[in-house]
Design an enzyme around this catalytic site. Structure first.
Site, PDB file in Angstrom:
ATOM      1  N   HIS A  36      10.509   2.135  23.509  1.00  0.00           N
ATOM      2  CA  HIS A  36      10.857   2.674  22.190  1.00  0.00           C
ATOM      3  C   HIS A  36      10.358   4.109  21.993  1.00  0.00           C
ATOM      4  CE1 HIS A  36      12.638   2.363  18.401  1.00  0.00           C
ATOM      5  NE2 HIS A  36      12.029   1.306  17.896  1.00  0.00           N
TER       6      HIS A  36
ATOM      7  N   ASP B 114      15.809   4.928  20.953  1.00  0.00           N
ATOM      8  CA  ASP B 114      15.826   4.443  19.571  1.00  0.00           C
ATOM      9  C   ASP B 114      16.535   3.100  19.497  1.00  0.00           C
ATOM     10  OD1 ASP B 114      14.517   6.715  18.677  1.00  0.00           O
ATOM     11  OD2 ASP B 114      16.397   7.800  18.329  1.00  0.00           O
TER      12      ASP B 114
END
Length: 511
Positions: free
Chosen positions: A482, A486
């Site tokens: 992450h 995204d």
């Protein structure tokens, strides 16, 4: 004239060692290449062989001393003194073995270079023993690195006269593994030469508390005293089970508490005979190099990446129908079966081109975007999980991908994977479905930013055009970093894979 015994080169990053044990004392007769002393570093134990035959004249360093590379250990007096010191029972046969030794053509078998990033290997099981005759290319021993296993073949035909590296030893490229006599002369000489060398360790001190035939190395003893650990709390990895400094470090890191930690009120009796009975039915097996590396890399990935997993499901009906319709024709033309991996790999490549962040990696404060798709395919072997790489999969057809995956899978199961087969991947596919997994969250193969988990195909009731129908469904899982990917990108990537598989014509039309 005296011959000096000096500390050999111990490796690129090792500059000193501790004297673990002398096998000889001054005045002892020694043969050329017979082990004289054992040195211990933080990484490995090394036996220093006699550079020449003769009599051990002097020892200038004692057990427990720390010495640097090149330091003088002792001296050997050459000439008649050594001959006079030989046992009387050997004199009658001395002439014949000596002549055989002169005629011997000894060929060294050394640790090969296993790749640019591989600096050491662990010695596995030997397929031969001293005295065995071998043919050229016969497998002698298997070396295991942190990435793959490698069989070492005999370079020549002959007789194995000496095995230097024992099972479990750690060796570096260039280290001597064994010697083969290509002349046949050592067939008679081997017993008389190897027996004294093998007998020397037999005269070592009685087993230590941990069950080893050798006491802990000096540096290990010092650290165990500092950490208040006993020898039976640490599994030794050195020769004859000797506890090394690295074993103590590993034991401390694994969370072993000090020997004094249990309170006097909870003696061994509190555990009772049940614990002893259970222990008798346990089997303690040292982790292989490959398994240690798998454990370390997976934990590093968890500690480093901001891992998150997103899920979706795909109707495998269209792909299954396509396979059923063309599998015979496909195999006849391409010589390989049409499986699911070709479709998944192609679908992944299409999605990676649209969502490049999933094909990128973090290097410090930089993001490296890969303009190519090297797709790793996780393969389970009896020694652990390996990930061979299909290079430039985005430039390959489904048939080419199937051929390459089949080739890499065979090499993985046979232990034939090379470094070039294992490095450079930009994305990984893991198929737990072959083992029956219905859903899982795969762990990233660092430094990659994404891994796709495939699962079992299972018939489930689905709503299609307002009707409940039974469809062959598979759950898909994308684990991603992450920090660089995204949530929107991860979900979009998985949707693109789903769309390609539910409408395979998109792969053909590059949509």
């Amino acid at each position: 004239m005296a011959t000096e015994i000096r500390v050999p080169t111990l490796g690129e990053s090792v500059s000193e060692a501790t004297i673990a044990q002398w096998f000889k004392k001054p005045g002892d007769a020694i043969a050329a290449d017979e082990p004289l002393v054992e040195l211990e570093t933080d990484k490995v134990t090394v036996e220093v062989p006699a550079p020449a035959a003769g009599t051990l004249e002097s020892i200038v360093v004692n057990e427990g001393d720390t010495v640097e590379v090149g330091a003088l250990l002792g001296q050997i007096a050459e000439g008649g003194a050594a001959a006079a010191a030989k046992p009387a029972k050997a004199e009658a046969k001395a002439e014949k073995p000596a002549a055989a030794s002169k005629a011997a053509e000894l060929v060294d078998v050394v640790t090969p270079s296993a790749g640019e990033s591989v600096t050491e290997a662990e010695v596995g099981e030997w397929s031969v023993k001293v005295g065995d005759k071998v043919k050229a290319d016969d497998v002698l021993v298997e070396l295991e690195t942190d990435k793959a296993a490698q069989e070492i073949p005999a370079p020549v035909a002959g007789t194995v006269v000496k095995i230097v590296a024992k099972t479990g030893d750690t060796v570096e490229p260039g280290n001597l593994l064994c010697q083969i006599d290509a002349s046949g002369a050592a067939v008679t000489a081997a017993p008389s030469e190897t027996t004294p060398a093998e007998a020397a360790p037999a005269a070592a001190p009685a087993p230590a508390a941990g069950g080893s035939s050798m006491p802990p190395a000096p540096s290990a003893s010092k650290m165990m005293a500092e950490k208040n650990l006993s020898a039976d709390q640490v599994a030794g990895s050195g020769k004859r089970g000797q506890v090394l400094k690295g074993d103590v470090i590993a034991a401390v890191q694994s969370g072993i508490t000090s020997a004094a930690a249990p309170a006097p009120s909870t003696p061994a009796i509190a555990r009772g005979p049940v614990a002893a009975e259970d222990e008798a039915r346990e089997e303690r097996v040292r982790m292989t190099k490959l398994r240690q590396t798998i454990a370390r890399r997976l934990k590093d990935a968890q500690n480093t990446a901001a891992m998150l997993t997103t899920y979706n499901e795909v109707d495998m009906g269209p792909v299954m129908e396509l396979r059923k319709q063309y599998k015979d024709l496909f195999e006849k033309k391409h010589g390989v079966k049409l499986g699911f991996m070709g479709f998944f790999t192609k679908a992944v490549c299409h999605a990676l081109q649209e969502i490049p962040a999933v094909n990128a990696e973090i290097d410090g404060t930089d993001i490296i975007y890969k303009k190519f798709c090297h797709v790793g395919v996780a393969v389970g072997t009896d020694k652990g999980l390996v990930v061979p790489v299909v290079r430039d999969a985005d430039q390959m057809s489904i048939a080419e991908i199937e051929k390459e995956i089949g080739n890499l899978g065979r090499k993985a199961r046979d232990g034939k994977l090379g470094m070039a087969d294992m490095t450079g991947g930009t994305f990984t596919i893991s198929n737990g479905g072959v083992y029956g997994s219905l859903m899982s969250s795969p762990i990233l193969n660092a430094p990659q930013s994404g891994i796709l988990g495939m699962h079992k195909i299972q018939d489930r009731p689905m709503a299609v055009n307002g009707q409940v129908v039974i469809r062959p469904m598979m759950y898909l899982a994308l684990s991603y970093d992450h920090r660089i990917v995204d949530g929107k990108e991860a979900v979009t990537f998985l949707v693109r894979v789903k769309e390609s598989l539910e409408d395979p014509q998109r792969l053909v039309l590059d949509l």
